[in-house]
Each structure stands twice: as C-alpha cells, then as structure tokens.
Design a protein around this motif. Structure first.
Motif, PDB file in Angstrom:
ATOM      1  N   GLU A  32       0.833  -1.208   0.000  1.00 10.20           N
ATOM      2  CA  GLU A  32       0.000   0.000   0.000  1.00 10.20           C
ATOM      3  C   GLU A  32       0.862   1.250   0.000  1.00 10.20           C
ATOM      4  O   GLU A  32       0.577   2.222  -0.725  1.00 10.20           O
ATOM      5  CB  GLU A  32      -0.930  -0.005   1.221  1.00 10.20           C
ATOM      6  CG  GLU A  32      -1.922   1.143   1.204  1.00 10.20           C
ATOM      7  CD  GLU A  32      -2.904   1.097   2.369  1.00 10.20           C
ATOM      8  OE1 GLU A  32      -3.789   1.969   2.423  1.00 10.20           O
ATOM      9  OE2 GLU A  32      -2.764   0.202   3.232  1.00 10.20           O
ATOM     10  N   SER A  69      -6.754   4.878  -7.290  1.00 10.39           N
ATOM     11  CA  SER A  69      -7.507   3.752  -6.739  1.00 10.39           C
ATOM     12  C   SER A  69      -6.629   3.033  -5.719  1.00 10.39           C
ATOM     13  O   SER A  69      -5.434   2.835  -5.969  1.00 10.39           O
ATOM     14  CB  SER A  69      -7.903   2.767  -7.849  1.00 10.39           C
ATOM     15  OG  SER A  69      -8.273   1.516  -7.309  1.00 10.39           O
ATOM     16  N   ASP A 126      -6.680  -0.002  -5.090  1.00 12.20           N
ATOM     17  CA  ASP A 126      -6.505  -1.404  -5.476  1.00 12.20           C
ATOM     18  C   ASP A 126      -5.962  -1.624  -6.880  1.00 12.20           C
ATOM     19  O   ASP A 126      -5.604  -2.751  -7.225  1.00 12.20           O
ATOM     20  CB  ASP A 126      -7.857  -2.135  -5.370  1.00 12.20           C
ATOM     21  CG  ASP A 126      -8.456  -2.030  -3.984  1.00 12.20           C
ATOM     22  OD1 ASP A 126      -7.717  -2.280  -3.018  1.00 12.20           O
ATOM     23  OD2 ASP A 126      -9.644  -1.680  -3.883  1.00 12.20           O
ATOM     24  N   GLN A 127      -5.886  -0.562  -7.695  1.00  6.06           N
ATOM     25  CA  GLN A 127      -5.529  -0.770  -9.094  1.00  6.06           C
ATOM     26  C   GLN A 127      -4.564   0.304  -9.585  1.00  6.06           C
ATOM     27  O   GLN A 127      -4.832   1.503  -9.436  1.00  6.06           O
ATOM     28  CB  GLN A 127      -6.783  -0.755  -9.974  1.00  6.06           C
ATOM     29  CG  GLN A 127      -6.518  -1.083 -11.438  1.00  6.06           C
ATOM     30  CD  GLN A 127      -5.962  -2.485 -11.636  1.00  6.06           C
ATOM     31  OE1 GLN A 127      -6.482  -3.447 -11.066  1.00  6.06           O
ATOM     32  NE2 GLN A 127      -4.915  -2.615 -12.429  1.00  6.06           N
ATOM     33  N   ARG A 149      -0.454  -7.672  -7.622  1.00  9.78           N
ATOM     34  CA  ARG A 149      -1.913  -7.866  -7.584  1.00  9.78           C
ATOM     35  C   ARG A 149      -2.656  -6.579  -7.923  1.00  9.78           C
ATOM     36  O   ARG A 149      -3.777  -6.616  -8.434  1.00  9.78           O
ATOM     37  CB  ARG A 149      -2.334  -8.358  -6.197  1.00  9.78           C
ATOM     38  CG  ARG A 149      -1.945  -9.804  -5.906  1.00  9.78           C
ATOM     39  CD  ARG A 149      -2.660 -10.312  -4.669  1.00  9.78           C
ATOM     40  NE  ARG A 149      -2.276 -11.675  -4.349  1.00  9.78           N
ATOM     41  CZ  ARG A 149      -1.484 -12.015  -3.332  1.00  9.78           C
ATOM     42  NH1 ARG A 149      -1.002 -11.068  -2.533  1.00  9.78           N
ATOM     43  NH2 ARG A 149      -1.175 -13.269  -3.108  1.00  9.78           N
ATOM     44  N   LYS A 150      -2.035  -5.436  -7.622  1.00  2.44           N
ATOM     45  CA  LYS A 150      -2.659  -4.149  -7.939  1.00  2.44           C
ATOM     46  C   LYS A 150      -2.408  -3.729  -9.385  1.00  2.44           C
ATOM     47  O   LYS A 150      -2.853  -2.664  -9.813  1.00  2.44           O
ATOM     48  CB  LYS A 150      -2.135  -3.060  -6.985  1.00  2.44           C
ATOM     49  CG  LYS A 150      -2.542  -3.242  -5.534  1.00  2.44           C
ATOM     50  CD  LYS A 150      -1.928  -2.155  -4.659  1.00  2.44           C
ATOM     51  CE  LYS A 150      -2.207  -2.372  -3.179  1.00  2.44           C
ATOM     52  NZ  LYS A 150      -3.635  -2.231  -2.841  1.00  2.44           N
TER      53      LYS A 150
END
Length: 565
Positions: A307, A354, A356-357, A523-524
């Motif tokens: 993060e 975002s 997450d992305q 993953r992001k």
C-alpha cells in the motif's frame, strides 16, 4: 581444557553477534548519524568532505565550504560533475533568517535554432557530441554565492583542489566503475582520451589520478574570477573547440551568461515546510507528490508495504505528467506554480488514485492559473547552511573535452523538446528543463534540514521518500537515507517524448522490500522489476535548536561521508 575451549568459543560467538547486530530495530543495514556542534559537511566523496571541513575550521562560511567541496568533486568524481556543468543551491542565511535560492543553469547557443534541427532531420537532440552542449553555469554560480555569503578569498577556497589535481589522489571503487563505463562511449571525441584516461583506459580502484590541466583552469579562475572562465582564454578555447566539432556554442554565449537569484517555493507537509527551487528544475514535482500523499494516514500504512509503495508510485505518475507539460524556462513559459501547489488541486488529483488498481495511463491535470549528479550540504559555526547540487547531466557529460582545460562540457541540452508548442521546446538562448534539485526543510520558520538526493528522474521521487521516512516513519537522518527505495519509470518526458509505460510503467524496487510487498504490488497491476543502482545518492545535515548541534548523514550507495567538528 576442552570445556574451557568451548566456553571461550561460545563467548567469542556471542560477542561477535552483539558487535555485528544493530540496535535500531530496522530490517535494513544502517549506521549512526554524525553529530557535531561547530560545523558539518556531507558529500559523496570522503576527501571532498575533508576539504570542506578544513575550510570551515579555517573560518570559512558554509558557502566557502560548499564551493571548495564542489571543486574537489569535479576533480575526484568527474563521472558526475565538474566546471563544465550547471549548479543550483539553496542557502539558509542565519543573519537574515531567510532562505535564498540560486539557479545557475546555462542557456542554449544563440545561433542554433529549432528550424536547424528540423532541416537536418532531428526528432530529438542527441545525448553526446556538440549539439546538446549548453553554457556551463557552475563557475558563475560559485562567484554569485561567494560574493553574497563567502568569507575566505576564492584562491584559498580553490587551493586544496588545485593541490590535489597536481599531486594526485587514489580513485575510489565506485567512481572507477562508472569511469570505465564512460570511456568506450566518449573515447571517440577529441580531447577526452588525452585528458581522462591512463594510456587509453579509465583509472582503476586505487590508481593515482592527476589532472594538471584542471589545476591550471582552477588557478586561472582563482586569480581572474568568473570572467577568466567566461570572457578570457578559457572561453575562447571552449568556443573554438565546439566550432571545430560542428557545434554552435560561441564565445558570445559564454560572455553573456548570468545565473539568477530566485525565490524558493514550498509546501507544508504535516507541519514541516519543504522547500525546492522553481522551474526550470523539477523540484515542484516533489512538492506536488507530497501534497497528494498528505491525504493518506501513513501511521496506519507500514513502511515498505504494498500500500505504501502503491500510493507513492501513483502520486508520482500524476506529478510527472504535470512536469512534462508545464516545467520549463520561466522566461519562455510560465508554469502555473501557485495552482500546481494548491492543496485543492492535490485533492482533485488524489481522487484519480484507486487503492486497489495501478493507473495504466495518466494525463496532465488542469491546475488553477495563478543523469548523474553530485549533491553536497554544508553548515558552519554561525548557523548558515547550504544545499547544493551540481552535474554534467549524463554521466561524464557530452564527451566534449576542450584541449588543455581538464573538464568535460555538459549535455543538458538533450532535454529540450523538438516539437512545436511544448513548454520546453528548443529555442536559442533558453535554459533547458533541469533534473538537478537541492532541497531544504524548515519548521516554524527555523532551519530543520538541508538535504538532497541525486539521480535524474529519481531526484523528486527520492526527496519525497526521504521526507516520508523522516516525518511519517520517524527514522533518523541516517536511517532515512539507508532505507530501501523505489523508483517508478515510465512517464512523458520533458522533451515531449512519451516513455513506454509498459501498460503502467515499471516499479523498480531496491533489495530490502519483502516479497509480500512485491506480490501485493503485482496484484494491484504494477509491473515490478529488480534494478541495480538507479536509486540516487543522498546527503543531509539537520539542525537541532534545542541542543544546538548539527547531525550529518551520507548513505552507502556512493562513496560519501558526513563529518563535523
């Protein structure tokens, strides 16, 4: 007897473990800060640090020490800087309790035009040879800084480097490595092999290097001042050499050069005022990134986590697209600095991130209107502090090595755009976009930190990481520099060329990040790779008003040293 041997062996192992372990609790290697009361110097070479410290001990000011150390680095670390390059500085003056900024960047040749490049089929300015050469501004910068804040005569300031240039010094391992990489690229240019090799090869680690030509150049500057460089024999030698190589830099370009005193710009990050210089440099990008990142609570986001790195990279993408569109010589294109620094604008840009992305493509915003460098910092007994950065740009520069002068001219002009309508489009007598940026932090109107981090596009990214390490993650000065870094590559460049972003660019991670963080970033949607080396070199001096002490730090990625007395 056997039992006694086992006890002794156990004790030795125990002592060894205790001696080898750090008590900081950090997962990465670090060492103690340097602390002193009278003065401090931090540079990327131990001998240059000692020269600066000797100047302070002789009663010189922080500016005197900075000039002396910079001159030494031009001799000892020619793979990064020299009098053929440009200079920027931020000075804290204890008497007026104010920061002063100096832009010592040179301009493009007046006789070279955009039309010439187009007529000859250029879509970009080449990195080597005579075409990317702009006026070197470092020497003029020395004298501007010295005239305002110096104490010792310039001949005394330059004397240590002149002596080292004549007597020689041993080359360090890292500098020998980069020197060896440069020789094959630059050996084809007249004057380079004769002045910057030993029998056609780069000096190896520990070999003694002398540069009597540079000693003569510095001696002339010490005697004749800045005009000896810009209006005398040196200027004629440069101009004649460049003309012979098919270039355009002229004696008149050198004779008419002048740097500028500028007002530093700042943003407040969690109660600390972070200062940079305005364009044509890229310091504004660091401030824009901090404004975006201030909207997140990093007390709940662990250092080095997916993060943490994700938010940093996304903020960088946003700031760098603004950088490509707006940053240029203010005499030709006024950047909307007030709008770009607006907290409201930062909040608007932050909404694009975002959690997450990863963003795959980024456009510059609409703000409201309103390679290869040295960095050093010094502080003196009167409370003055200097943050100074200087560079030839791409490694050893353009390869243009005027005969008998002992230095290489910069290739900063490579960063001009050759497209119509761009803020950084090439024009005669224009300063190119600059990557080198000094930084400073104040707290409640008083000095708190003079710092910098070299390395092209890494510089604003590195500045932000240092600020976050200190303020968000409560590291000390040394830990903040030693902590593992990241660099995002893949944004529109200041020359208008879009660097392939590989569907979002590359996230370079230094060793020291956990594999869980790497997986989390992937993953992001980030493309993560290991890259060995593009993470800059950092020096810093902090001031503690409560104890009236300086704290110095210099990281291990280069040969640097912080030292005080």
């Amino acid at each position: 007897m056997q039992r006694a041997f086992l006890i002794l062996a156990t004790a030795l192992i125990s002592c060894s473990a205790q001696a080898g372990d750090r008590i900081t609790g950090k997962s990465f290697a670090t060492r103690s800060e340097v602390i002193a009361t009278h003065g401090m110097v931090a540079t990327s070479h131990p001998l240059a640090t000692q020269i600066g410290l000797d100047v302070l001990k002789r009663g010189g000011s922080a500016v005197d020490a900075a000039i002396a150390a910079n001159a030494a680095l031009g001799l000892m670390e020619p793979v990064s800087n020299g009098v053929g390059g440009d200079l920027f500085a931020i000075v804290w003056d204890a008497k007026t309790k104010k920061l002063y900024g100096y832009n010592g960047s040179g301009r493009s040749p007046k006789s070279l035009t955009l039309a010439w490049f187009k007529e000859h089929g250029y879509t970009a300015i080449p990195p080597l040879g005579p075409l990317p050469v702009s006026v070197p501004g470092a020497v003029d910068g020395w004298f501007a800084l010295h005239g305002r804040f110096g104490k010792l005569p310039m001949k005394d300031v330059l004397a240590p480097t002149i002596a080292y240039a004549r007597e020689g010094f041993p080359v360090t391992e890292l500098i020998a490595h980069y020197w060896a990489l440069s020789v094959p690229k630059l050996a084809k240019f007249p004057g380079f092999t004769e002045q910057f090799t030993l029998a056609g090869k780069a000096p190896a680690k520990g070999e003694i290097w002398k540069n009597p030509n540079l000693a003569d150049t510095l001696q002339a500057i010490a005697r004749g001042g800045r005009d000896a460089f810009y209006k005398g024999r040196i200027a004629h030698t440069i101009a004649d050499y460049i003309k012979a190589q098919g270039g355009f830099l002229s004696f008149d370009d050198l004779a008419s050069h002048h740097g500028e005193w500028v007002e530093p710009i700042s943003t407040n990050y969690r109660g600390f005022d972070v200062w940079e210089l305005p364009p044509n440099g890229q310091g504004l990008a660091a401030l824009q990134m901090l404004n975006i990142l201030e909207g997140y609570d990093f007390s709940k986001i662990p250092f080095g986590s997916a993060e943490h790195v994700h938010l940093f990279v996304e903020a960088k993408k946003l700031a760098f697209e603004d950088r490509a569109k707006f940053y240029a010589d203010p005499a030709f294109a006024k950047a909307p600095i007030e709008g770009l620094l607006s907290k409201d604008y930062a909040a608007q840009r932050r909404k694009l991130i975002s959690p997450d992305q990863a963003m795959k493509a980024v456009e510059p915003g609409t703000p409201p209107l309103g390679g290869d460098t040295i960095y050093l910092t010094t502080a003196d007994q009167w409370g003055n502090m200097v943050s100074l950065i200087q560079s030839n740009f791409r490694g050893m520069g353009s390869g243009m090595s005027p005969p008998g002068l002992g230095f290489i001219l910069q290739d900063r002009g490579e960063l001009f755009a050759l497209v119509d309508g761009h803020a950084n489009t090439y024009a005669p007598g224009k300063r190119p976009f600059h990557t080198i940026i000094p930084a400073f932090i104040t707290k409640d109107g008083a000095p708190w930190l003079s710092f910098g981090l070299m390395g092209g596009d890494m510089q604003p990214q590195g500045h932000v990481q240092i600020v976050m390490n200190l303020i968000d993650y409560h590291m000390n000065l040394q830990e903040a520099g030693d902590a593992p870094r990241t660099q995002h590559e893949g944004s529109t460049a200041p020359d208008g060329q879009a660097t392939p972003m590989n569907d979002g660019g590359w996230v370079d991670l230094e060793s020291g990040f956990a594999y869980e963080s790497v997986r989390g970033l992937m993953r992001k949607g980030h493309s993560v790779r290991f890259a060995d080396g593009p993470y800059g070199g950092y020096q810093a001096i902090g001031w503690d008003a409560s104890t009236r002490t300086y704290t110095g730090a210099s990281e291990g990625r280069k040969d640097g040293q912080a030292s005080g007395y």
